[in-house]
Write an enzyme that holds these catalytic residues in place. Structure first.
Site, mmCIF file in Angstrom:
data_model
loop_
_atom_site.group_PDB
_atom_site.id
_atom_site.type_symbol
_atom_site.label_atom_id
_atom_site.label_comp_id
_atom_site.label_asym_id
_atom_site.label_seq_id
_atom_site.Cartn_x
_atom_site.Cartn_y
_atom_site.Cartn_z
ATOM 1 N N CYS A 117 0.819 -1.221 0.000
ATOM 2 C CA CYS A 117 0.000 0.000 0.000
ATOM 3 C C CYS A 117 0.849 1.266 0.000
ATOM 4 O O CYS A 117 0.337 2.360 -0.221
ATOM 5 C CB CYS A 117 -0.919 -0.001 1.213
ATOM 6 N N HIS A 257 -3.029 6.818 4.143
ATOM 7 C CA HIS A 257 -3.504 5.574 3.527
ATOM 8 C C HIS A 257 -4.822 5.189 4.182
ATOM 9 O O HIS A 257 -4.950 5.225 5.415
ATOM 10 C CB HIS A 257 -2.450 4.478 3.728
ATOM 11 N N ASN A 287 -10.234 -0.182 1.495
ATOM 12 C CA ASN A 287 -8.777 -0.115 1.323
ATOM 13 C C ASN A 287 -8.434 -0.522 -0.113
ATOM 14 O O ASN A 287 -8.636 -1.673 -0.493
ATOM 15 C CB ASN A 287 -8.129 -1.059 2.339
HETATM 16 O O1 UT7 Z 1 -3.320 -1.711 3.907
HETATM 17 C C1 UT7 Z 1 -2.772 -2.411 4.971
HETATM 18 C C2 UT7 Z 1 -3.580 -3.610 5.232
HETATM 19 N N1 UT7 Z 1 -4.390 -3.822 6.324
HETATM 20 C C3 UT7 Z 1 -4.692 -3.085 7.407
HETATM 21 O O2 UT7 Z 1 -4.335 -1.971 7.597
HETATM 22 C C4 UT7 Z 1 -5.549 -3.748 8.409
HETATM 23 C C5 UT7 Z 1 -5.158 -3.416 9.819
HETATM 24 N N2 UT7 Z 1 -6.039 -4.093 10.761
HETATM 25 C C6 UT7 Z 1 -7.324 -3.718 10.955
HETATM 26 O O3 UT7 Z 1 -7.801 -2.774 10.346
HETATM 27 C C7 UT7 Z 1 -8.107 -4.462 11.991
HETATM 28 O O4 UT7 Z 1 -7.255 -5.304 12.733
HETATM 29 C C8 UT7 Z 1 -9.268 -5.295 11.385
HETATM 30 C C9 UT7 Z 1 -10.345 -4.387 10.854
HETATM 31 C C10 UT7 Z 1 -8.748 -6.199 10.284
HETATM 32 C C11 UT7 Z 1 -9.894 -6.164 12.468
HETATM 33 O O5 UT7 Z 1 -10.355 -5.357 13.523
HETATM 34 P P1 UT7 Z 1 -9.978 -5.714 15.033
HETATM 35 O O6 UT7 Z 1 -10.627 -4.727 15.884
HETATM 36 O O7 UT7 Z 1 -8.482 -5.821 15.106
HETATM 37 O O8 UT7 Z 1 -10.683 -7.097 15.210
HETATM 38 P P2 UT7 Z 1 -10.059 -8.504 15.610
HETATM 39 O O9 UT7 Z 1 -9.293 -9.069 14.470
HETATM 40 O O10 UT7 Z 1 -9.386 -8.352 16.944
HETATM 41 O O11 UT7 Z 1 -11.361 -9.338 15.804
HETATM 42 C C12 UT7 Z 1 -12.344 -9.028 16.821
HETATM 43 C C13 UT7 Z 1 -13.521 -9.950 16.652
HETATM 44 C C14 UT7 Z 1 -13.125 -11.415 16.489
HETATM 45 O O12 UT7 Z 1 -14.079 -12.204 17.179
HETATM 46 P P3 UT7 Z 1 -13.740 -12.807 18.612
HETATM 47 O O13 UT7 Z 1 -12.517 -13.651 18.421
HETATM 48 O O14 UT7 Z 1 -13.500 -11.609 19.492
HETATM 49 O O15 UT7 Z 1 -14.973 -13.572 18.959
HETATM 50 C C15 UT7 Z 1 -13.277 -11.664 15.016
HETATM 51 O O16 UT7 Z 1 -13.558 -12.986 14.712
HETATM 52 O O17 UT7 Z 1 -14.244 -9.595 15.465
HETATM 53 C C16 UT7 Z 1 -14.438 -10.779 14.664
HETATM 54 N N3 UT7 Z 1 -14.501 -10.385 13.275
HETATM 55 C C17 UT7 Z 1 -15.632 -10.024 12.653
HETATM 56 N N4 UT7 Z 1 -16.893 -9.943 13.095
HETATM 57 C C18 UT7 Z 1 -17.832 -9.542 12.217
HETATM 58 C C19 UT7 Z 1 -13.472 -10.280 12.394
HETATM 59 N N5 UT7 Z 1 -13.931 -9.873 11.196
HETATM 60 C C20 UT7 Z 1 -15.278 -9.714 11.341
HETATM 61 C C21 UT7 Z 1 -16.299 -9.299 10.469
HETATM 62 N N6 UT7 Z 1 -17.549 -9.224 10.950
HETATM 63 N N7 UT7 Z 1 -16.065 -8.957 9.194
#
Ligand code: UT7
Length: 338
Positions: A117, A257, A287
């Protein structure tokens, strides 16, 4: 060409996004997610998705034509084309070569740049170097991505995040104090495993096994990328401002970004940049990787948030891991050196 160029600025910008809008509500029908989760955790409401026949080079061509038109530069006057992408049409030839052919930019050298990115800002820094060294005068820098074709639509942790799009800049010589004030690029390859597409290259060529294991899609450890991003965005902005010799309060427009609204807000907060100066379009596009910064820059300029004389801060991070920042003092037409 100019052997004693002192400034390098952006002469014109253009963007291209697909017409098809994919909303959070539609994704609720595909994976176990909700509009509420996606909006509160990422800031995304919808994204654009190409049709089956559209590839990265097609979006790049539309964006490039827009940039050339705004800059009033003919394709035959380009010396170089740099396409930043992680979704090239094919492993080779370079998408930049396909674009060169479509534009009829017969005198342009052409190559792709892979910095995740951060790719567009890396490309801007490369263009500056080529122009300052006198080996190029007019460089087209493009960020173009069709991430929907490497998205695993069964993986809710990634499929809600990404979108397709492209934007391009015509970069050329200008009179200071306008132009690029400073750039700052970095990488930490030890983090390569947190965000990648594991198969399809020379390490793991496509096979029945790689297909079965779904290795031809984006794999991401979201939380780790998040932590890295917050640190990298802040540190890069501080360093590029130091190199440019300006204070962060002198930034008129911040183009981050667009990966997650929480990352954007936390970096703006840490840098003391009020949100009125921050351009945000993640709600509409998600993104778009290397296209995210230039799409935002194109829109900010068209909407009057970036005007001649403004100090524009761009900061990106991504797969690699990489980070990149640039501060550009926006030029007016009379700053151009033809
Ligand atoms: O361009 C560079 C590339 N990427 C990035 O910049 C991404 C950087 N990371 C992020 O933006 C965030 O980490 C995410 C948006 C990907 C995830 O958000 P988070 O607040 O870090 O969530 P998490 O991965 O800690 O997950 C929290 C919960 C989990 O459930 P449990 O284990 O707490 O029961 C996930 O399974 O949210 C769940 N979850 C979802 N729930 C509903 C993960 N994806 C989803 C979803 N819908 N799409």
């Amino acid at each position: 060409m100019h052997s004693e160029v002192v400034g390098v600025g952006i002469w014109g910008m253009g963007k291209a996004v697909p017409d098809r809008v994919l909303t959070n509500e539609e994704l609720e029908k595909v994976v176990d997610t909700s509009d509420e989760w996606i909006r509160t955790r990422t800031g995304i409401s919808e994204r654009r998705i190409v049709d089956e026949d559209t590839a990265t080079s097609h979006l790049a061509t539309r964006a490039a034509r827009g940039a050339l038109q705004q800059a009033q530069v003919r394709p035959c006057d380009l010396d170089m084309i740099i396409v930043a992408t992680v979704t090239s049409d094919m492993l080779f030839p370079a998408t930049a070569c396909l674009l060169q052919d479509r534009l009829g930019a017969d005198d342009a050298a052409a190559f792709d740049l892979g910095a995740g990115c951060s790719g567009f800002v890396y490309g801007l820094a490369a263009a500056e170097g080529f122009i300052k060294s006198g080996s190029a005068s007019r460089v087209l820098v493009v960020g173009s991505e069709v991430l929907s074709k490497i998205t695993d639509w069964e993986d809710r942790s990634t499929c809600v995040l990404f979108g397709d799009g492209a934007a391009a800049a015509v970069v050329g010589p200008c009179r200071p104090p306008a132009g690029i004030l400073a750039t700052y690029l970095g990488a930490d390859g030890s983090g390569g495993g947190v965000l990648n597409m594991p198969a399809g290259g020379s390490l793991r060529p496509a096979s029945e096994e790689t297909l079965q294991k779904r290795l031809h899609y984006i794999h991401m450890k979201g939380r780790e990328v998040f932590k890295f991003a917050v640190r990298a965005m802040g540190d890069s902005a501080v360093e590029v401002a130091r190199r440019a010799g300006i204070q962060l309060q002198d930034v008129d427009c911040y183009i981050p970004h667009q990966a997650n609204i929480r990352i954007i807000e936390s970096s703006a907060n840490r840098l003391g940049i009020p949100m009125e100066k921050v351009y945000v379009n993640i709600d509409r596009y998600g993104n778009t990787s290397s296209a995210s910064v230039p799409i935002a820059l194109t829109e900010a300029q068209r909407e009057g948030m970036v005007r001649p004389g403004d100090n524009v801060l761009m900061v990106a991070f991504g797969a690699g891991l990489t980070w990149a920042a640039a501060i550009v003092r926006w030029m007016k037409e009379s700053d151009r050196i033809e």
